[in-house]
Motif scaffolding. Structure first.
Motif, PDB file in Angstrom:
ATOM      1  N   ASN A 160       3.553 -10.428  -9.012  1.00  0.00           N
ATOM      2  CA  ASN A 160       2.471 -11.408  -9.080  1.00  0.00           C
ATOM      3  C   ASN A 160       2.414 -12.195  -7.788  1.00  0.00           C
ATOM      4  O   ASN A 160       3.454 -12.476  -7.187  1.00  0.00           O
ATOM      5  N   PRO A 161       1.202 -12.549  -7.310  1.00  0.00           N
ATOM      6  CA  PRO A 161      -0.079 -12.238  -7.947  1.00  0.00           C
ATOM      7  C   PRO A 161      -0.463 -10.778  -7.767  1.00  0.00           C
ATOM      8  O   PRO A 161      -0.041 -10.140  -6.796  1.00  0.00           O
ATOM      9  N   PRO A 162      -1.270 -10.242  -8.672  1.00  0.00           N
ATOM     10  CA  PRO A 162      -1.687  -8.834  -8.569  1.00  0.00           C
ATOM     11  C   PRO A 162      -2.388  -8.507  -7.259  1.00  0.00           C
ATOM     12  O   PRO A 162      -2.378  -7.355  -6.829  1.00  0.00           O
ATOM     13  N   SER A 163      -2.994  -9.510  -6.627  1.00  0.00           N
ATOM     14  CA  SER A 163      -3.731  -9.270  -5.383  1.00  0.00           C
ATOM     15  C   SER A 163      -2.822  -8.857  -4.233  1.00  0.00           C
ATOM     16  O   SER A 163      -3.305  -8.378  -3.204  1.00  0.00           O
ATOM     17  N   ASP A 164      -1.504  -9.018  -4.375  1.00  0.00           N
ATOM     18  CA  ASP A 164      -0.558  -8.605  -3.329  1.00  0.00           C
ATOM     19  C   ASP A 164      -0.089  -7.160  -3.511  1.00  0.00           C
ATOM     20  O   ASP A 164       0.577  -6.618  -2.634  1.00  0.00           O
ATOM     21  N   ARG A 165      -0.427  -6.558  -4.618  1.00  0.00           N
ATOM     22  CA  ARG A 165       0.130  -5.247  -4.969  1.00  0.00           C
ATOM     23  C   ARG A 165      -0.396  -4.122  -4.077  1.00  0.00           C
ATOM     24  O   ARG A 165      -1.459  -4.217  -3.489  1.00  0.00           O
ATOM     25  N   ILE A 166       0.392  -3.054  -4.016  1.00  0.00           N
ATOM     26  CA  ILE A 166       0.049  -1.875  -3.229  1.00  0.00           C
ATOM     27  C   ILE A 166      -0.126  -0.687  -4.171  1.00  0.00           C
ATOM     28  O   ILE A 166       0.744  -0.417  -5.003  1.00  0.00           O
ATOM     29  N   TYR A 167      -1.245   0.021  -4.030  1.00  0.00           N
ATOM     30  CA  TYR A 167      -1.470   1.253  -4.780  1.00  0.00           C
ATOM     31  C   TYR A 167      -1.364   2.410  -3.793  1.00  0.00           C
ATOM     32  O   TYR A 167      -1.939   2.371  -2.712  1.00  0.00           O
ATOM     33  N   TYR A 184      -7.349  -3.065   2.426  1.00  0.00           N
ATOM     34  CA  TYR A 184      -7.472  -3.960   1.283  1.00  0.00           C
ATOM     35  C   TYR A 184      -8.876  -3.862   0.703  1.00  0.00           C
ATOM     36  O   TYR A 184      -9.864  -3.817   1.431  1.00  0.00           O
ATOM     37  N   THR A 185      -8.943  -3.837  -0.631  1.00  0.00           N
ATOM     38  CA  THR A 185     -10.241  -3.792  -1.294  1.00  0.00           C
ATOM     39  C   THR A 185     -10.256  -4.723  -2.498  1.00  0.00           C
ATOM     40  O   THR A 185      -9.229  -4.892  -3.176  1.00  0.00           O
ATOM     41  N   THR A 186     -11.395  -5.326  -2.747  1.00  0.00           N
ATOM     42  CA  THR A 186     -11.581  -6.143  -3.953  1.00  0.00           C
ATOM     43  C   THR A 186     -12.458  -5.410  -4.958  1.00  0.00           C
ATOM     44  O   THR A 186     -12.856  -5.983  -5.974  1.00  0.00           O
ATOM     45  N   GLU A 187     -12.763  -4.142  -4.675  1.00  0.00           N
ATOM     46  CA  GLU A 187     -13.656  -3.376  -5.529  1.00  0.00           C
ATOM     47  C   GLU A 187     -12.973  -2.869  -6.792  1.00  0.00           C
ATOM     48  O   GLU A 187     -13.640  -2.519  -7.760  1.00  0.00           O
ATOM     49  N   VAL A 188     -11.642  -2.801  -6.791  1.00  0.00           N
ATOM     50  CA  VAL A 188     -10.905  -2.246  -7.924  1.00  0.00           C
ATOM     51  C   VAL A 188      -9.851  -3.242  -8.387  1.00  0.00           C
ATOM     52  O   VAL A 188      -9.082  -3.765  -7.578  1.00  0.00           O
ATOM     53  N   ASN A 189      -9.842  -3.525  -9.690  1.00  0.00           N
ATOM     54  CA  ASN A 189      -8.817  -4.373 -10.309  1.00  0.00           C
ATOM     55  C   ASN A 189      -8.659  -5.732  -9.633  1.00  0.00           C
ATOM     56  O   ASN A 189      -7.546  -6.256  -9.529  1.00  0.00           O
ATOM     57  N   GLY A 191      -8.626  -6.683  -6.620  1.00  0.00           N
ATOM     58  CA  GLY A 191      -8.127  -6.728  -5.251  1.00  0.00           C
ATOM     59  C   GLY A 191      -6.696  -6.258  -5.115  1.00  0.00           C
ATOM     60  O   GLY A 191      -5.819  -6.698  -5.860  1.00  0.00           O
ATOM     61  N   HIS A 192      -6.458  -5.356  -4.184  1.00  0.00           N
ATOM     62  CA  HIS A 192      -5.104  -4.893  -3.877  1.00  0.00           C
ATOM     63  C   HIS A 192      -5.138  -4.036  -2.615  1.00  0.00           C
ATOM     64  O   HIS A 192      -6.204  -3.715  -2.094  1.00  0.00           O
ATOM     65  N   TRP A 193      -3.967  -3.684  -2.130  1.00  0.00           N
ATOM     66  CA  TRP A 193      -3.838  -2.835  -0.949  1.00  0.00           C
ATOM     67  C   TRP A 193      -3.843  -1.367  -1.372  1.00  0.00           C
ATOM     68  O   TRP A 193      -3.266  -1.001  -2.392  1.00  0.00           O
ATOM     69  N   LEU A 194      -4.472  -0.533  -0.542  1.00  0.00           N
ATOM     70  CA  LEU A 194      -4.457   0.910  -0.745  1.00  0.00           C
ATOM     71  C   LEU A 194      -3.677   1.554   0.390  1.00  0.00           C
ATOM     72  O   LEU A 194      -4.010   1.361   1.560  1.00  0.00           O
ATOM     73  N   LEU A 195      -2.625   2.293   0.064  1.00  0.00           N
ATOM     74  CA  LEU A 195      -1.918   3.088   1.068  1.00  0.00           C
ATOM     75  C   LEU A 195      -2.669   4.407   1.197  1.00  0.00           C
ATOM     76  O   LEU A 195      -2.616   5.259   0.308  1.00  0.00           O
ATOM     77  N   LEU A 196      -3.396   4.585   2.308  1.00  0.00           N
ATOM     78  CA  LEU A 196      -4.328   5.700   2.429  1.00  0.00           C
ATOM     79  C   LEU A 196      -3.886   6.782   3.392  1.00  0.00           C
ATOM     80  O   LEU A 196      -4.271   7.940   3.251  1.00  0.00           O
ATOM     81  N   ASP A 197      -3.105   6.420   4.392  1.00  0.00           N
ATOM     82  CA  ASP A 197      -2.757   7.392   5.427  1.00  0.00           C
ATOM     83  C   ASP A 197      -1.288   7.219   5.784  1.00  0.00           C
ATOM     84  O   ASP A 197      -0.792   6.102   5.928  1.00  0.00           O
ATOM     85  N   TYR A 198      -0.620   8.324   5.909  1.00  0.00           N
ATOM     86  CA  TYR A 198       0.825   8.291   6.127  1.00  0.00           C
ATOM     87  C   TYR A 198       1.217   9.350   7.137  1.00  0.00           C
ATOM     88  O   TYR A 198       0.835  10.516   7.018  1.00  0.00           O
ATOM     89  N   ASP A 199       1.936   8.934   8.187  1.00  0.00           N
ATOM     90  CA  ASP A 199       2.437   9.883   9.188  1.00  0.00           C
ATOM     91  C   ASP A 199       3.904  10.142   8.917  1.00  0.00           C
ATOM     92  O   ASP A 199       4.766   9.374   9.333  1.00  0.00           O
TER      93      ASP A 199
END
Length: 201
Positions: A160-167, A184-189, A191-199
């Motif tokens: 908590n808060p959920p807005s700090d979470r990472i998906y 970061y997006t507020t469009e889902v749940n 607001g939260h972070w999206l891990l989208l790209d990984y090297d």
């Protein structure tokens, strides 16, 4: 005679302060042109072009305004466009002990608000576990670089808060000597972070 002189002076002053209309009998500005406009020639300053330039821009009502553009410069007598800020990424180095970061404060709402890349250097500890990051804002993109030979791992968590979470939306969630992109997006749940790209290594 004096009376006539006063009237003449008054008329001159009135005309100097009057609005002039071209192709209109009801001017709304000092010079109001109802139609197209053209300047036959413009003088170049005697000392040549130098420094920043100003532009004349028009509103949708046809009003003209002066606009100074930091991107327009003169080099060797030529007009060039240079963007000295927005096309450059700000990189910040962070030294930290590798442990668990539940709500990691990267100062995104302060000194690092314009940072796009964080280089993380290890000062001690084992594995760095990142379960959340504070102060995300809509559309914020950050790249986190692990500049060490120890693992940095992202974890989905019910912090908590959920807005700090990472998906996590990558196959991998662990990296070393490599980087990961978070958005970061507020469009889902809410607001939260999206891990989208990984090297991966």
């Amino acid at each position: 005679m004096k009376s006539s002189l006063r009237i003449l002076v008054a008329l001159i002053i009135t005309n100097l302060n009057a609005q002039v209309g071209v192709n209109t009998t009801t001017p709304t500005s000092m010079l109001d042109v109802n139609g197209t406009a053209r300047i036959r020639s413009l003088a170049v300053p005697s000392n040549g072009l130098a420094g920043n330039l100003k532009m004349i821009v028009a509103s949708d009502l046809g009003e003209l305004f002066e606009l100074e553009s930091p991107d327009l410069h003169v080099k060797n007598g030529q007009i060039v466009v240079e963007n000295n800020s927005s096309d450059r990424e700000k990189v910040t180095k962070i030294e930290t002990n590798f442990n668990t970061k539940n709500n990691w404060d990267l100062d995104l709402d302060g000194a690092n608000s314009d940072t796009s890349t964080f280089i993380i250097e290890r000062t001690g500890g084992g594995e760095l576990k990142i379960k959340g990051i504070q102060n995300g804002t809509e559309g914020k993109r950050i790249r986190i670089v692990n500049n060490s030979d120890k693992d940095m791992k992202f974890e989905e968590s019910n912090i908590n808060p959920p807005s700090d979470r990472i998906y996590i939306y990558t196959k991998e969630d662990k990296l070393k000597w490599s980087s990961a992109l978070l958005v970061y997006t507020t469009e889902v749940n809410g607001g939260h972070w999206l891990l989208l790209d990984y090297d991966g290594d």
